[in-house]
Scaffold this motif. Structure first.
Motif, PDB file in Angstrom:
ATOM      1  N   LEU A  53      -4.357   6.948  10.494  1.00 28.41           N
ATOM      2  CA  LEU A  53      -3.860   6.311   9.474  1.00 28.41           C
ATOM      3  C   LEU A  53      -5.056   6.021   9.078  1.00 28.41           C
ATOM      4  O   LEU A  53      -6.224   5.354   9.096  1.00 28.41           O
ATOM      5  CB  LEU A  53      -3.146   5.225   9.531  1.00 28.41           C
ATOM      6  CG  LEU A  53      -1.565   5.243  10.004  1.00 28.41           C
ATOM      7  CD1 LEU A  53      -0.754   3.883   9.499  1.00 28.41           C
ATOM      8  CD2 LEU A  53      -0.880   6.710   9.780  1.00 28.41           C
ATOM      9  N   TYR A  54      -5.581   6.637   7.764  1.00 25.94           N
ATOM     10  CA  TYR A  54      -6.909   5.898   6.524  1.00 25.94           C
ATOM     11  C   TYR A  54      -5.937   5.164   5.495  1.00 25.94           C
ATOM     12  O   TYR A  54      -6.018   5.930   4.595  1.00 25.94           O
ATOM     13  CB  TYR A  54      -7.466   7.413   6.482  1.00 25.94           C
ATOM     14  CG  TYR A  54      -7.863   8.043   7.493  1.00 25.94           C
ATOM     15  CD1 TYR A  54      -8.455   7.679   8.163  1.00 25.94           C
ATOM     16  CD2 TYR A  54      -6.762   9.201   8.244  1.00 25.94           C
ATOM     17  CE1 TYR A  54      -9.173   8.725   9.475  1.00 25.94           C
ATOM     18  CE2 TYR A  54      -6.997  10.124   9.344  1.00 25.94           C
ATOM     19  CZ  TYR A  54      -8.405   9.672   9.608  1.00 25.94           C
ATOM     20  OH  TYR A  54      -8.568  10.537  10.942  1.00 25.94           O
ATOM     21  N   ILE A  55      -6.895   4.316   4.883  1.00 25.72           N
ATOM     22  CA  ILE A  55      -6.173   3.073   4.004  1.00 25.72           C
ATOM     23  C   ILE A  55      -7.977   2.912   3.343  1.00 25.72           C
ATOM     24  O   ILE A  55      -8.371   2.553   4.197  1.00 25.72           O
ATOM     25  CB  ILE A  55      -5.281   1.962   4.949  1.00 25.72           C
ATOM     26  CG1 ILE A  55      -4.458   2.424   5.121  1.00 25.72           C
ATOM     27  CG2 ILE A  55      -5.111   1.523   3.500  1.00 25.72           C
ATOM     28  CD1 ILE A  55      -4.107   2.100   6.957  1.00 25.72           C
ATOM     29  N   THR A  56      -6.922   3.500   1.909  1.00 29.00           N
ATOM     30  CA  THR A  56      -8.820   2.702   1.662  1.00 29.00           C
ATOM     31  C   THR A  56      -8.804   1.637   0.233  1.00 29.00           C
ATOM     32  O   THR A  56      -7.717   1.576  -0.303  1.00 29.00           O
ATOM     33  CB  THR A  56      -9.245   3.715   0.497  1.00 29.00           C
ATOM     34  OG1 THR A  56      -9.623   5.076   1.278  1.00 29.00           O
ATOM     35  CG2 THR A  56     -10.226   3.735  -0.602  1.00 29.00           C
ATOM     36  N   MET A  79     -12.700   1.221   3.754  1.00 27.41           N
ATOM     37  CA  MET A  79     -11.539   2.231   4.507  1.00 27.41           C
ATOM     38  C   MET A  79     -11.337   1.263   6.545  1.00 27.41           C
ATOM     39  O   MET A  79     -12.157   0.434   5.975  1.00 27.41           O
ATOM     40  CB  MET A  79     -11.577   3.519   4.655  1.00 27.41           C
ATOM     41  CG  MET A  79     -10.883   4.285   5.710  1.00 27.41           C
ATOM     42  SD  MET A  79     -11.200   5.403   5.568  1.00 27.41           S
ATOM     43  CE  MET A  79     -11.209   6.847   4.414  1.00 27.41           C
ATOM     44  N   TRP A 129      -3.045  10.959   6.586  1.00 28.90           N
ATOM     45  CA  TRP A 129      -2.980  10.628   8.174  1.00 28.90           C
ATOM     46  C   TRP A 129      -3.193  11.713   8.837  1.00 28.90           C
ATOM     47  O   TRP A 129      -2.958  13.270   8.222  1.00 28.90           O
ATOM     48  CB  TRP A 129      -1.592  10.007   8.359  1.00 28.90           C
ATOM     49  CG  TRP A 129      -0.218  10.790   8.641  1.00 28.90           C
ATOM     50  CD1 TRP A 129      -0.040  11.126   6.643  1.00 28.90           C
ATOM     51  CD2 TRP A 129      -0.009  12.248   9.116  1.00 28.90           C
ATOM     52  NE1 TRP A 129       1.184  12.276   7.355  1.00 28.90           N
ATOM     53  CE2 TRP A 129       1.067  12.643   8.468  1.00 28.90           C
ATOM     54  CE3 TRP A 129      -0.048  11.759  10.547  1.00 28.90           C
ATOM     55  CZ2 TRP A 129       1.765  13.377   8.875  1.00 28.90           C
ATOM     56  CZ3 TRP A 129       0.735  12.670  10.543  1.00 28.90           C
ATOM     57  CH2 TRP A 129       2.157  13.357  10.156  1.00 28.90           C
ATOM     58  N   GLN A 178       0.461   4.496  -0.851  1.00 29.39           N
ATOM     59  CA  GLN A 178      -1.272   5.760  -0.805  1.00 29.39           C
ATOM     60  C   GLN A 178      -2.108   5.364   0.437  1.00 29.39           C
ATOM     61  O   GLN A 178      -2.923   4.403   0.424  1.00 29.39           O
ATOM     62  CB  GLN A 178      -1.940   5.931  -1.945  1.00 29.39           C
ATOM     63  CG  GLN A 178      -0.865   6.631  -2.865  1.00 29.39           C
ATOM     64  CD  GLN A 178      -2.040   7.148  -4.339  1.00 29.39           C
ATOM     65  OE1 GLN A 178      -2.711   6.635  -4.476  1.00 29.39           O
ATOM     66  NE2 GLN A 178      -1.171   7.537  -5.541  1.00 29.39           N
ATOM     67  N   TYR A 179      -2.242   6.800   1.255  1.00 25.01           N
ATOM     68  CA  TYR A 179      -2.955   6.833   2.627  1.00 25.01           C
ATOM     69  C   TYR A 179      -2.253   7.416   3.142  1.00 25.01           C
ATOM     70  O   TYR A 179      -2.315   8.883   2.755  1.00 25.01           O
ATOM     71  CB  TYR A 179      -2.366   5.838   3.454  1.00 25.01           C
ATOM     72  CG  TYR A 179      -1.263   5.753   3.746  1.00 25.01           C
ATOM     73  CD1 TYR A 179      -0.755   6.302   4.806  1.00 25.01           C
ATOM     74  CD2 TYR A 179       0.203   4.604   3.402  1.00 25.01           C
ATOM     75  CE1 TYR A 179       1.095   6.516   4.796  1.00 25.01           C
ATOM     76  CE2 TYR A 179       1.324   5.059   3.674  1.00 25.01           C
ATOM     77  CZ  TYR A 179       1.760   5.347   4.473  1.00 25.01           C
ATOM     78  OH  TYR A 179       3.052   6.189   4.860  1.00 25.01           O
ATOM     79  N   ILE A 223       0.756  -0.878   0.102  1.00 23.93           N
ATOM     80  CA  ILE A 223      -0.071   0.254   0.035  1.00 23.93           C
ATOM     81  C   ILE A 223       0.929   1.153  -0.076  1.00 23.93           C
ATOM     82  O   ILE A 223       2.053   1.622   0.977  1.00 23.93           O
ATOM     83  CB  ILE A 223      -0.684  -0.136   1.117  1.00 23.93           C
ATOM     84  CG1 ILE A 223      -1.905  -1.516   1.334  1.00 23.93           C
ATOM     85  CG2 ILE A 223      -1.622   1.635   1.722  1.00 23.93           C
ATOM     86  CD1 ILE A 223      -2.858  -1.759   2.142  1.00 23.93           C
TER      87      ILE A 223
END
Length: 235
Positions: free
Chosen positions: A96-99, A156, A87, A84-85, A82
Motif C-alpha cells: 500500500l502506498y499512502i502519500t 509517503m 497498491w 486515496q492511496y 485516508i
C-alpha cells in the motif's frame, strides 16, 4: 455502587489487558477506563481527618481525567480518514502506498500500524496538527501478520502485507456480492404481467451483468411476439 475490592479487581484486570494490547485504539480505550477506575477508587477510599491532601489529589485526578477525555474527543474529531492511496502486488506480498506531506519528519511513535489476518489499521498522529487513519476490515485474502511491515519514505508510507497464500488478489478488499431476493409471481394477476413485473424487479436490483442479460432477453423478445407479452419494462 461498586465496592473498593471490586474496583481494585476491575482495575487490575483492565491494566493486565492494557499490557497485552497492541492496537492503538484498543490501548486508548483501555487507558480511558483505567483513568476512570482510578478516579472512582480514589473517591471511594475513606478520607482521614485531615483530608486536604486527598481532596487535592482527587481534584488533580479529576482534572487529569477531564483533560484526557477532552484530548480523546479532540483527536477523534480531528482525525481524517485516508480515502486515496495506491497498491500493487507480487506473488508473495501486497504493498500500500499512502502519500502524506511531511510524514517522514514525524517521530516513529506517531505512526502505528496494526495487522490482522485479514485487516490492516494505520494511524498517523500529530501531522500538521491532525491525525490520519486508514482501516481496511476485510482484505481480499489472509496475510501473515508476523511478516507484515511498513517503511517511511519522503512524504509517503509504504505498508507491506505478506500473503499467507501465493495467489493473485483481484481486489484489495474482499468483494461482497449483493444478495438479490428473487421475486415470486402473483397467482392472482395476469401471468404475462406478473412475469414482466418480476423481470423489472430483477433488472432494478441486479448488477451490471444482470441488467445486460435482461436487456438482451427483452431485445430478442421483440423479434418473437408473445414471448414476454406486449408490456414494456421501461428499459
Amino acid at each position: 455502587m461498586a465496592s473498593i475490592s471490586d474496583l481494585q479487581k476491575d482495575l487490575a484486570e483492565i491494566e493486565s489487558l492494557f499490557a497485552q494490547s497492541i492496537r492503538e485504539r484498543v490501548r486508548t480505550l483501555l487507558q480511558h477506563e483505567i483513568d476512570v477506575l482510578r478516579t472512582m477508587l480514589a473517591n471511594a477510599l475513606p478520607s482521614p481527618p485531615t483530608s486536604t491532601d486527598v481532596t487535592a489529589n482527587n481534584e488533580q485526578n479529576q482534572a487529569e481525567f477531564k483533560s484526557k477525555s477532552n484530548k480523546l474527543q479532540y483527536e477523534s474529531s480531528n482525525t481524517t480518514k485516508i480515502a486515496q492511496y495506491g497498491w500493487d502486488q507480487t506473488d508473495k506480498s501486497v504493498k500500500l502506498y499512502i502519500t502524506l506531506d511531511n510524514v517522514h519528519k514525524l517521530e516513529s511513535s506517531c505512526i502505528k500500524v496494526s495487522y490482522g489476518e485479514k485487516s490492516v489499521d494505520l494511524l498517523v498522529r500529530n501531522l500538521n496538527n491532525r491525525s490520519y487513519s486508514l482501516y481496511i476490515a476485510q482484505l481480499h485474502d489472509m496475510v501473515d501478520v508476523h511478516r507484515c511491515s511498513y517503511r517511511i519514505k519522503s512524504n509517503m508510507i509504504v505498508v507491506t502485507l505478506a500473503k499467507s497464500v501465493t495467489v493473485k488478489w483481484d481486489n484489495l478488499e474482499m468483494k461482497v456480492d449483493k444478495k438479490i431476493d428473487t421475486p415470486k409471481l402473483d397467482s392472482s394477476e395476469d401471468p404475462s404481467a406478473g412475469l414482466m413485473k418480476m423481470m423489472k424487479n430483477l433488472y432494478d436490483e441486479g448488477d451490471d451483468e444482470m441488467k445486460r442479460t435482461i436487456t438482451k432477453a427483452w431485445t430478442e423478445s421483440r423479434d418473437k411476439p408473445g414471448l414476454l407479452g406486449d408490456n414494456s419494462m421501461g428499459l
